[in-house]
Design a protein around this motif. Structure first.
Motif, PDB file in Angstrom:
ATOM      1  N   LEU A  95       0.837  -1.200   0.000  1.00 51.79           N
ATOM      2  CA  LEU A  95       0.000   0.000   0.000  1.00 51.79           C
ATOM      3  C   LEU A  95       0.872   1.250   0.000  1.00 51.79           C
ATOM      4  N   ALA A  96       1.924   1.243   0.794  1.00 54.51           N
ATOM      5  CA  ALA A  96       2.826   2.393   0.839  1.00 54.51           C
ATOM      6  C   ALA A  96       3.493   2.629  -0.510  1.00 54.51           C
ATOM      7  N   ALA A  97       3.830   1.536  -1.215  1.00 53.34           N
ATOM      8  CA  ALA A  97       4.445   1.674  -2.537  1.00 53.34           C
ATOM      9  C   ALA A  97       3.461   2.271  -3.534  1.00 53.34           C
ATOM     10  N   PHE A  98       2.203   1.840  -3.485  1.00 52.87           N
ATOM     11  CA  PHE A  98       1.192   2.439  -4.357  1.00 52.87           C
ATOM     12  C   PHE A  98       0.965   3.903  -3.998  1.00 52.87           C
ATOM     13  N   GLN A  99       0.959   4.211  -2.718  1.00 47.60           N
ATOM     14  CA  GLN A  99       0.786   5.603  -2.306  1.00 47.60           C
ATOM     15  C   GLN A  99       1.917   6.472  -2.859  1.00 47.60           C
ATOM     16  N   ALA A 100       3.152   5.948  -2.803  1.00 49.01           N
ATOM     17  CA  ALA A 100       4.293   6.693  -3.335  1.00 49.01           C
ATOM     18  C   ALA A 100       4.150   6.906  -4.836  1.00 49.01           C
ATOM     19  N   LEU A 101       3.692   5.880  -5.547  1.00 48.47           N
ATOM     20  CA  LEU A 101       3.499   5.987  -6.994  1.00 48.47           C
ATOM     21  C   LEU A 101       2.426   7.025  -7.309  1.00 48.47           C
ATOM     22  N   LEU A 102       1.333   7.003  -6.573  1.00 49.19           N
ATOM     23  CA  LEU A 102       0.245   7.954  -6.818  1.00 49.19           C
ATOM     24  C   LEU A 102       0.672   9.379  -6.482  1.00 49.19           C
ATOM     25  N   ARG A 103       1.456   9.550  -5.422  1.00 44.55           N
ATOM     26  CA  ARG A 103       1.966  10.894  -5.098  1.00 44.55           C
ATOM     27  C   ARG A 103       2.896  11.390  -6.192  1.00 44.55           C
ATOM     28  N   GLN A 104       3.766  10.499  -6.690  1.00 41.96           N
ATOM     29  CA  GLN A 104       4.677  10.875  -7.772  1.00 41.96           C
ATOM     30  C   GLN A 104       3.898  11.322  -8.998  1.00 41.96           C
ATOM     31  N   ALA A 105       2.810  10.623  -9.292  1.00 41.96           N
ATOM     32  CA  ALA A 105       2.037  10.915 -10.502  1.00 41.96           C
ATOM     33  C   ALA A 105       1.198  12.171 -10.370  1.00 41.96           C
ATOM     34  N   PHE A 106       0.539  12.348  -9.218  1.00 44.85           N
ATOM     35  CA  PHE A 106      -0.501  13.366  -9.104  1.00 44.85           C
ATOM     36  C   PHE A 106      -0.164  14.513  -8.164  1.00 44.85           C
ATOM     37  N   GLY A 107       0.810  14.339  -7.295  1.00 41.85           N
ATOM     38  CA  GLY A 107       1.079  15.377  -6.307  1.00 41.85           C
ATOM     39  C   GLY A 107       0.148  15.229  -5.112  1.00 41.85           C
ATOM     40  N   ALA A 108      -0.065  16.338  -4.421  1.00 38.79           N
ATOM     41  CA  ALA A 108      -0.792  16.300  -3.156  1.00 38.79           C
ATOM     42  C   ALA A 108      -2.296  16.140  -3.367  1.00 38.79           C
ATOM     43  N   ALA A 109      -2.938  15.455  -2.416  1.00 36.22           N
ATOM     44  CA  ALA A 109      -4.394  15.346  -2.363  1.00 36.22           C
ATOM     45  C   ALA A 109      -4.945  16.586  -1.655  1.00 36.22           C
ATOM     46  N   PRO A 110      -6.250  16.850  -1.757  1.00 32.46           N
ATOM     47  CA  PRO A 110      -7.237  16.036  -2.471  1.00 32.46           C
ATOM     48  C   PRO A 110      -7.452  16.497  -3.903  1.00 32.46           C
ATOM     49  N   LEU A 111      -7.659  15.537  -4.785  1.00 32.35           N
ATOM     50  CA  LEU A 111      -7.992  15.807  -6.175  1.00 32.35           C
ATOM     51  C   LEU A 111      -9.236  15.008  -6.547  1.00 32.35           C
ATOM     52  N   ASP A 112      -9.917  15.452  -7.603  1.00 31.92           N
ATOM     53  CA  ASP A 112     -10.992  14.661  -8.195  1.00 31.92           C
ATOM     54  C   ASP A 112     -10.352  13.657  -9.148  1.00 31.92           C
ATOM     55  N   VAL A 113     -10.430  12.365  -8.798  1.00 34.97           N
ATOM     56  CA  VAL A 113      -9.729  11.326  -9.557  1.00 34.97           C
ATOM     57  C   VAL A 113     -10.729  10.306 -10.078  1.00 34.97           C
ATOM     58  N   LEU A 114     -10.555   9.921 -11.344  1.00 33.05           N
ATOM     59  CA  LEU A 114     -11.357   8.865 -11.959  1.00 33.05           C
ATOM     60  C   LEU A 114     -10.499   7.614 -12.080  1.00 33.05           C
ATOM     61  N   ASP A 115     -10.958   6.527 -11.446  1.00 32.11           N
ATOM     62  CA  ASP A 115     -10.303   5.224 -11.539  1.00 32.11           C
ATOM     63  C   ASP A 115     -11.005   4.435 -12.643  1.00 32.11           C
ATOM     64  N   LEU A 116     -10.329   4.293 -13.777  1.00 29.81           N
ATOM     65  CA  LEU A 116     -10.894   3.648 -14.963  1.00 29.81           C
ATOM     66  C   LEU A 116     -10.724   2.139 -14.880  1.00 29.81           C
ATOM     67  N   ALA A 117     -11.813   1.403 -15.100  1.00 36.08           N
ATOM     68  CA  ALA A 117     -11.791  -0.059 -14.984  1.00 36.08           C
ATOM     69  C   ALA A 117     -11.256  -0.450 -13.618  1.00 36.08           C
TER      70      ALA A 117
END
Length: 262
Positions: free
Chosen positions: A46-68
Motif C-alpha cells: 500500500l505504501a508503494a502504491f501511495q508513493a506511486l500515486l503521489r509521484q504521478a498526481f502530487g498532493a491530495a485532495p484531487l478529483d480522480v477517476l479510476d478507470l476499470a
C-alpha cells in the motif's frame, strides 16, 4: 467500384468482443484478488502504491477517476491519500466487490472506459491499471480520457506487455509454472479458451510497449509523458509472495507512465 474489405469487422463485432470481455472478467471477479499483483496484500505494498500515486498526481485532495476499477484496489490507494474518487467498471460482479470494500467513500459506477458519460474537464487526474492492453478502440479511449481531464491534469497508466517475453522472461515464467505445480498450486480456473480468444482480438494483441503507448497518447493531445517508478510496487509485492508468484511478477515487462494534459 472498390471491392469490399472482407477482413473488416462487422458492425456488431466490436460490441460482441466487449461483451465477451465483460463476461470473462465477471467470471474472474470472485477469485480476482487471490492472484498475485491484483489485491494489495500488505502495508508495504500500500505504501508503494501511495508513493506511486503521489509521484504521478502530487498532493491530495484531487478529483480522480479510476478507470476499470475492478475490485477497487487502486481506489483503495487513492482513498487512503484523501482523494475524491469516482471509480467505473463495466463488470457488475467486479463493482459489487468494490462497493463492498468502500461503501459510500467512493462514487462507484457502471461505465465503459472507452465511452465516458462525464462532462468535459471533470477530473484533475485519471488512473488505470491493466486496462490499456485490453482496449478494443484505444484512440477513442484516449480521446475520451483527454476530454474529461482538466487543463494540467494527469493520467497515470499502469500496464505491461503480457504477450511478448524475452528468452530470460520465458525461462522465469516456465520456472514459476513448474514451482507452482510442484507446490500443488493451480492457475486461476477461468476459461483459458475464452481468454485466448479475446486476447487474440485486442487492439494490442501483438503486445503493448511504453514507446507505442507514449506515441499514441501524444497523438491524442497529451503533452509531457514521463515514466513512473513501478518497480517499487513490484518489489513490495514480491516480499510477501510465494516464490512462484514472486518470479511471475518479473516474467513480463511491467511499466507505468504519467501523461499531462497541457
Amino acid at each position: 467500384m472498390p471491392m469490399p474489405d472482407t477482413n473488416a469487422p462487422s458492425p456488431g463485432a466490436n460490441y460482441s468482443l466487449k461483451e465477451e470481455i465483460r463476461a470473462y472478467w465477471s467470471s474472474r471477479a470472485a477469485t480476482f484478488d487471490q492472484q498475485v499483483g491484483h489485491a494489495i496484500k500488505s502495508d508495504a505494498e500500500l505504501a508503494a502504491f501511495q508513493a506511486l500515486l503521489r509521484q504521478a498526481f502530487g498532493a491530495a485532495p484531487l478529483d480522480v477517476l479510476d478507470l476499470a476499477c475492478g475490485t477497487g484496489e487502486i481506489t483503495r490507494g487513492l482513498l487512503s491519500l484523501g482523494h475524491k474518487v469516482t471509480a467505473i467498471d463495466f463488470s457488475e460482479d467486479m463493482l459489487a466487490r468494490a462497493r463492498a470494500k468502500h461503501g459510500d467513500r467512493a462514487r462507484i459506477l457502471s461505465g465503459d472506459a472507452e465511452h465516458l458519460l462525464d462532462d468535459d474537464e471533470s477530473y484533475d487526474a485519471l488512473v488505470t491499471r491493466h486496462l490499456v492492453w485490453t482496449l478494443t478502440d484505444p484512440p477513442a479511449a484516449f480521446a475520451e480520457w483527454f476530454r474529461v481531464l482538466r487543463p494540467g491534469g494527469k493520467l497515470l497508466v499502469i500496464d505491461g506487455d503480457w504477450i511478448n517475453r524475452s528468452w530470460f522472461q520465458n525461462l522465469i515464467n516456465r520456472t514459476a509454472t513448474w514451482l507452482r505445480e510442484r507446490s500443488g498450486g493451480a492457475a486461476h480456473t477461468a476459461d483459458r479458451e475464452a481468454f485466448d480468444s479475446i486476447t487474440q482480438r485486442f487492439f494490442f494483441r501483438d503486445g503493448l510497449s511504453y514507446e507505442r503507448l507514449s506515441a499514441m497518447l501524444r497523438e491524442a493531445g497529451f503533452a509531457r509523458i514521463e515514466p513512473a517508478d513501478y518497480r517499487q510496487v513490484v518489489r513490495a509485492q514480491q516480499r510477501n509472495a510465494a516464490l512462484h508468484d514472486a518470479l511471475r511478477l518479473v516474467s513480463s515487462t511491467r511499466f507505468a507512465l504519467v501523461a499531462t494534459k497541457a
